[in-house]
Design an enzyme around this catalytic site. Sequence first.
Site, PDB file in Angstrom:
ATOM      1  N   ILE A 105     -47.815 -15.878  -6.476  1.00  0.00           N
ATOM      2  CA  ILE A 105     -48.070 -14.589  -6.706  1.00  0.00           C
ATOM      3  C   ILE A 105     -46.909 -13.623  -6.472  1.00  0.00           C
ATOM      4  CG2 ILE A 105     -48.986 -14.392  -4.586  1.00  0.00           C
ATOM      5  CD1 ILE A 105     -51.106 -12.278  -5.468  1.00  0.00           C
ATOM      6  N   CYS A 106     -46.742 -12.581  -7.111  1.00  0.00           N
ATOM      7  CA  CYS A 106     -45.733 -11.406  -7.086  1.00  0.00           C
ATOM      8  C   CYS A 106     -44.542 -11.916  -7.520  1.00  0.00           C
ATOM      9  CB  CYS A 106     -45.941 -11.094  -5.778  1.00  0.00           C
ATOM     10  SG  CYS A 106     -44.767  -9.584  -5.554  1.00  0.00           S
ATOM     11  N   ALA A 107     -43.240 -12.034  -6.750  1.00  0.00           N
ATOM     12  CA  ALA A 107     -42.191 -12.619  -6.951  1.00  0.00           C
ATOM     13  C   ALA A 107     -41.951 -13.953  -6.911  1.00  0.00           C
ATOM     14  CB  ALA A 107     -41.125 -11.967  -5.992  1.00  0.00           C
TER      15      ALA A 107
END
Length: 186
Positions: A105-107
């Site tokens: 998730i995210c980066a």
Amino acid sequence: METKKAYIFLADGFEEVEALTVVDLLRRADIRCEMVSISDSLELVGRSRIHVKADRLFEDVRFDDADLLVLPGGMPGTLHLAGHAGLCDLLKDKAADKHVLIGAICAAPTVLGGLGLLKDKKATCFPGMEDQLKCARHSVKKVVKDERIITSRGLGTAVPFALRLIEALEGEERAQDVAQGIVFQL
């Protein structure tokens, strides 16, 4: 029915909400979930300076029983994940295992991109990091599942991400039960 096993990897600078939401919801779904520190200490400090104690150190776990491996985002946590040779080897090895799911998730999907694990797959990540997904077909959906890899955009998508992980492991009905229990509408 055998209880599923998930490991979530933590490094200093991890995004607390992304990590702990996943751990909480997986445990609500009765999925065994362990927080694994990739540093030399169980004590970690997240990106918002929240102190968290992991369950185990990376070098103390064999991962033979893994059904799911999860990478939370956050900076510089994601950079630490990408720089950990043992974790990168594990991800590459488990990506070839037809029984193991990988979530990021995210980066953190950029870690998978850097390892070549997103080649020709649909994936998403934190806005502005798409060029680091390396050969992935980028999507702007909150959560994207392509075969055994599940990616998500960021902190605001942590609940749908965790529910999608549950769905992939235990089915849609179990994910719906957990969503209802936390008053979240899928």
